[in-house]
Motif scaffolding. Structure first.
Motif, PDB file in Angstrom:
ATOM      1  N   GLU A 117       0.819  -1.213   0.000  1.00  0.00           N
ATOM      2  CA  GLU A 117       0.000   0.000   0.000  1.00  0.00           C
ATOM      3  C   GLU A 117       0.854   1.265   0.000  1.00  0.00           C
ATOM      4  O   GLU A 117       0.485   2.295   0.557  1.00  0.00           O
ATOM      5  N   GLN A 118       2.014   1.168  -0.623  1.00  0.00           N
ATOM      6  CA  GLN A 118       2.903   2.312  -0.763  1.00  0.00           C
ATOM      7  C   GLN A 118       3.065   2.656  -2.234  1.00  0.00           C
ATOM      8  O   GLN A 118       2.893   1.798  -3.111  1.00  0.00           O
TER       9      GLN A 118
ATOM     10  N   ASP B 124      -4.747  -1.814  11.270  1.00  0.00           N
ATOM     11  CA  ASP B 124      -5.611  -2.186  10.151  1.00  0.00           C
ATOM     12  C   ASP B 124      -4.792  -2.521   8.906  1.00  0.00           C
ATOM     13  O   ASP B 124      -5.089  -3.488   8.193  1.00  0.00           O
ATOM     14  N   GLN B 125      -3.770  -1.733   8.638  1.00  0.00           N
ATOM     15  CA  GLN B 125      -2.929  -2.006   7.475  1.00  0.00           C
ATOM     16  C   GLN B 125      -2.188  -3.320   7.619  1.00  0.00           C
ATOM     17  O   GLN B 125      -2.068  -4.090   6.650  1.00  0.00           O
TER      18      GLN B 125
ATOM     19  N   ARG C 265      -4.536  -6.140   6.976  1.00  0.00           N
ATOM     20  CA  ARG C 265      -4.782  -6.288   5.530  1.00  0.00           C
ATOM     21  C   ARG C 265      -3.600  -6.969   4.854  1.00  0.00           C
ATOM     22  O   ARG C 265      -3.784  -7.793   3.947  1.00  0.00           O
TER      23      ARG C 265
ATOM     24  N   TYR D 121       2.678   2.270   9.435  1.00  0.00           N
ATOM     25  CA  TYR D 121       1.603   1.295   9.461  1.00  0.00           C
ATOM     26  C   TYR D 121       0.813   1.350  10.755  1.00  0.00           C
ATOM     27  O   TYR D 121       1.365   1.574  11.820  1.00  0.00           O
TER      28      TYR D 121
END
Length: 386
Positions: free
Chosen positions: A234-235, A327-328, A331, A324
């Protein structure tokens, strides 16, 4: 440890000699069996909290004395190994941690006398005593304490030291993953930032049971894999720096079977196990708001804070620069579960059934002086038994 009995001809049929083999690593099934056996009535959550408190205590001691990372990490590993064979209810984690640190100082030639370690441990455990002490280093002056208490604690440290030495069969060999992190990072053309994160993750691995299950080069490669995942999930897509390989490419490369497994003598299934264990540890840190100590630079205890608050601060690692949240990380674990490989089958040394291999016959013999005991550094099969 395996124990082989050679019985004499005496009427009592007591073992005339014993052979104990050192097991450098255990399979996950063995670790699970042994941990459950020594956990007793504690829940897994309570056991994990005690484990992290012990690791935090060792971090605080190491920071105060100035021990190198290898001494602290080995002490944490010795603590984990000790409680694969001895019940947690029978020992205070402060005593076991201190004895493990004492053994580790011998293994890495950073030796301190028991009284010196006790003085530092009192300062960490009882900050109010350290505040009253006139010692230049802030340690507790043992001459101002009850000599009977000090001597009792010293004798307890030495008694547990003997048990720790027997659990490792007096094998003082200790290999660390930290040099491998640097070398493998260069081999994978990783960025300096990624390698630094991997080094800190390798430090955190010693807060878990991973070092008793995997050799240091696998721990190092697993740390690089986790660092690549954390740096790319997610980056924004990175193009790499100074012709270095981007984090997402390293994560994809190590996340599937390939020629790297033979090159680095590791398997992708093991890297995934390491990744989940480290991410779970970081999850515990993000969910514990009072834990704000970096694992690479644990802060020395302040005499103005209560002992309980000090342990809360040291209980879990936390990355000040980590982007982070819980939640991240959850995921990320879900994504990993969707693409992970089936667990690799690992054959225990000596027997396929860990409950048969560690039936408990050897445990009552630890710390005893009955018969002659031969401690062999290698596992069964590596050294001929007599």
């Amino acid at each position: 440890m395996d124990v082989i009995h050679s019985r004499g001809q005496s009427p009592t049929h007591l073992p005339a000699s014993l052979i104990k083999h050192h097991h450098p690593y255990f399979t996950p099934a063995e670790v699970k069996y042994l941990s459950e056996k020594q956990r007793g009535k504690l829940t897994e959550t309570q056991e994990e909290k005690t484990r992290q408190s012990a690791c935090g205590f060792l971090e605080a001691l190491g920071a105060r004395v100035g021990f190198p990372r290898r001494t602290i990490a080995t002490a944490q590993n010795l603590y984990h190994r000790f409680h694969l064979f001895f019940p947690r209810k029978d020992f205070n984690y402060h005593d076991v941690s201190l004895a493990a640190l004492y053994v580790s100082t011998k293994m890495h030639d950073t030796l301190k006398k028991p009284r010196e370690l006790l003085a530092v441990s009192y300062a960490v455990r009882f900050p109010e005593l350290a505040a009253k002490s006139k010692h230049p280093g802030g340690d507790v002056d043992l001459d101002m304490m009850d000599p009977q208490v000090v001597e009792r604690d010293r004798q307890r440290l030495l008694a547990i030291e003997r048990l720790i030495l027997e659990t490792i069969c007096f094998n003082f060999t200790s290999r660390m993953p930290f040099p491998y992190v640097i070398k493998m990072g260069r081999a994978l053309n990783a960025t300096k930032k990624l390698t630094q994160l991997a080094w800190r993750l390798a430090v955190d691995c010693y807060r878990t049971l991973l070092p008793v299950q995997y050799p240091p080069h696998t721990i190092a490669l697993g740390s690089i894999y986790v660092a690549a995942l954390l740096s790319s999930f997610e980056q924004p897509v990175s193009l790499g720096q100074d012709d270095c390989c981007p984090s997402q490419d390293i994560a994809a490369y190590l996340g599937k079977h390939g020629d790297w497994e033979k090159r680095f003598q590791s398997q992708v299934e093991d890297l995934e196990v390491i990744a989940h264990a480290v991410i779970d540890l970081i999850l515990g840190s993000t969910q514990n708001q009072s834990a704000n100590t970096s694992p690479s630079t644990p802060s020395s205890p302040s005499p103005h804070l209560s002992s309980r608050h000090q342990y809360e601060k040291q209980a879990y690692p936390q990355y000040a620069s980590s982007p982070y949240n819980a939640d991240q990380l959850i995921r990320l674990k879900i994504v990993m579960r969707e693409t992970e490989h089936p667990p690799r089958t690992r054959q225990p040394l000596g027997n396929a059934d860990p409950s048969a291999l560690y039936g408990g016959d050897d445990i009552p013999l630890l710390g005893r002086n009955e018969g002659t005991v031969r401690f062999l550094f290698g596992p069964p099969g590596s050294v001929p038994s007599v």
